[in-house]
Motif scaffolding. Structure first.
Motif, PDB file in Angstrom:
ATOM      1  N   ARG A  84       1.176  -1.092  -0.304  1.00 58.79           N
ATOM      2  CA  ARG A  84       0.192   0.312  -0.125  1.00 58.79           C
ATOM      3  C   ARG A  84       0.786   1.301   0.343  1.00 58.79           C
ATOM      4  N   LEU A 120      -3.532  -3.341  -9.066  1.00 54.14           N
ATOM      5  CA  LEU A 120      -4.716  -2.446  -8.314  1.00 54.14           C
ATOM      6  C   LEU A 120      -5.934  -3.110  -9.659  1.00 54.14           C
ATOM      7  N   LEU A 123      -7.342  -6.244  -8.941  1.00 52.53           N
ATOM      8  CA  LEU A 123      -9.017  -6.396  -8.464  1.00 52.53           C
ATOM      9  C   LEU A 123     -10.583  -6.106  -9.539  1.00 52.53           C
ATOM     10  N   LEU A 187     -18.121   2.126  -4.907  1.00 48.89           N
ATOM     11  CA  LEU A 187     -18.618   0.666  -3.757  1.00 48.89           C
ATOM     12  C   LEU A 187     -19.656   0.833  -3.168  1.00 48.89           C
ATOM     13  N   GLU A 188     -20.197   1.699  -2.267  1.00 52.14           N
ATOM     14  CA  GLU A 188     -20.899   1.714  -1.742  1.00 52.14           C
ATOM     15  C   GLU A 188     -22.478   1.515  -2.073  1.00 52.14           C
TER      16      GLU A 188
ATOM     17  N   TYR B 124      -9.560   2.082  -3.018  1.00 51.32           N
ATOM     18  CA  TYR B 124      -8.857   1.649  -2.270  1.00 51.32           C
ATOM     19  C   TYR B 124      -9.274   1.497  -0.607  1.00 51.32           C
ATOM     20  N   VAL B 126     -11.482   3.868   0.183  1.00 47.28           N
ATOM     21  CA  VAL B 126     -12.494   3.577   0.840  1.00 47.28           C
ATOM     22  C   VAL B 126     -13.042   3.337   2.409  1.00 47.28           C
ATOM     23  N   THR B 176      -8.600   0.661   5.839  1.00 49.59           N
ATOM     24  CA  THR B 176      -9.014   0.538   4.423  1.00 49.59           C
ATOM     25  C   THR B 176     -10.248  -0.609   3.406  1.00 49.59           C
ATOM     26  N   PHE B 177     -10.239  -0.893   2.448  1.00 48.61           N
ATOM     27  CA  PHE B 177     -11.242  -0.961   1.913  1.00 48.61           C
ATOM     28  C   PHE B 177     -10.002  -1.811   1.250  1.00 48.61           C
TER      29      PHE B 177
END
Lengths: 211, 211
Positions: A84, A120, A123, A187-188, B124, B126, B176-177
């Motif tokens: 990260r 990334l 995903l 995302l939410e 990522y 979030v 985080t997510f």
């Protein structure tokens, strides 16, 4: 995930005594805009970008050590840092690549922006059907058809467009998590849709059990 | 999301009649390894990387048009292409940047790898608590405390480590997510955990309603 799992171990490196001309050819051939400068023990001592090379050409410099940035001016990571950190540094400092060191400050790899894009984006490429399969496995006593029925009902409710279970099943085979997030608006929102499906399918399961 | 929403509109561009020396200085100052070559109408006619510049210096070339790649050899995108295409091209062709054209082939922007990293990494970043808030909003009749209780129970079951609701709530405020996916071992595993929480909280709600 650690930095060492993401880094490129087949990186180009140069010596401070190399000539600018030689390094320019090596970078062109390897298509690398940046490269670490190391000593005989592979310890990081500097950093070269093609900007240092072009400036060196204009100013008639000869050796890499005359144009390199010293180690103190460079961002670097350690191989056991969380991956990260590489993402955050690349995004914040707008870097094309970052050298990765071991505990002795020896260069072990380089992380480049497109390795991060690769990681990334993998995903993003997860198929939505895989998420439903995971949901199906978790929700014991619910059949796949019941799950698809519930998904079609929720989709019809949210979009206002009549959606059949079979069509929904076909659609999620081809659509990815990344597309789904962009389609549903984040995302939410995507996640709320899935929870709604889960809620409906569980409510139906409980309803059946009562009969 | 479209390419035009992700691209950098303040990009550097050069003319085929510019000198290599001038362009090298402009690219160094702007910190750009690549730049589009355009005609008077901003139409894309070629592409320059700092590799073309260093080779040009060695070979005593003078003008950009002597060293640029012609348009036919370049990857480019159109402003209304899906942003996903930019991600795939960057990852597949290992590009640092891609020019973006309008319907008249005029350059409107440039997409660079770190803009993609920015966009992908914002997902990522979030917070996991945001996902629980979305879940709470969706699951009517379930209180936030009931949701945290269920999450703590599922976490205790999965990790084998006794977890309290308050500690869990504290943890998801900061995580985080992206971290959660890496911790749980992938998008599907993370998702299965959330579905398990949803399932438990719904089962408890139904149980309460029966009493």
């Amino acid at each position: 995930m650690k930095v060492k799992e993401m880094m490129d171990k087949n990186f180009v490196f140069v010596s401070p005594e190399d000539t600018i001309v030689d390094v320019s050819i090596r970078l062109e051939n390897a298509k690398r805009f940046t490269t670490p400068v190391v000593d005989n023990e592979m310890k990081l001592i500097g950093w070269i970008t093609t900007f240092d090379i072009t400036k060196g050409f204009r100013e008639n410099k000869k050796l890499i050590k005359e144009v390199m940035s010293p180690k103190d001016d460079i961002k670097y990571l350690h191989e056991n840092d969380p991956a990260r950190l590489a993402v955050i540094e690349t995004s914040k400092s707008r870097l094309v690549s970052i050298p990765v060191l071991d505990e002795n400050d020896a260069v072990k790899g380089v992380i480049r922006a497109f390795e991060i894009v690769d990681t990334l984006s993998s995903l993003y490429e997860v198929k939505v059907s895989k998420l439903y399969e995971a949901m199906h496995k978790q929700l014991k006593g619910v059949t796949w058809d019941e799950l698809m029925d519930a998904a079609a009902i929720v989709t019809t409710r949210v979009t206002g467009k009549k959606t059949k279970a079979k069509d929904y099943e076909e659609r999620i085979k081809n659509s990815t998590f990344g597309e789904a997030i962009w389609t549903t608006g984040g995302l939410e929102s995507f996640f709320v849709g899935l929870i709604a499906v889960g809620e409906l399918v569980i409510a139906r399961k409980v309803g059946k059990a009562r009969k």
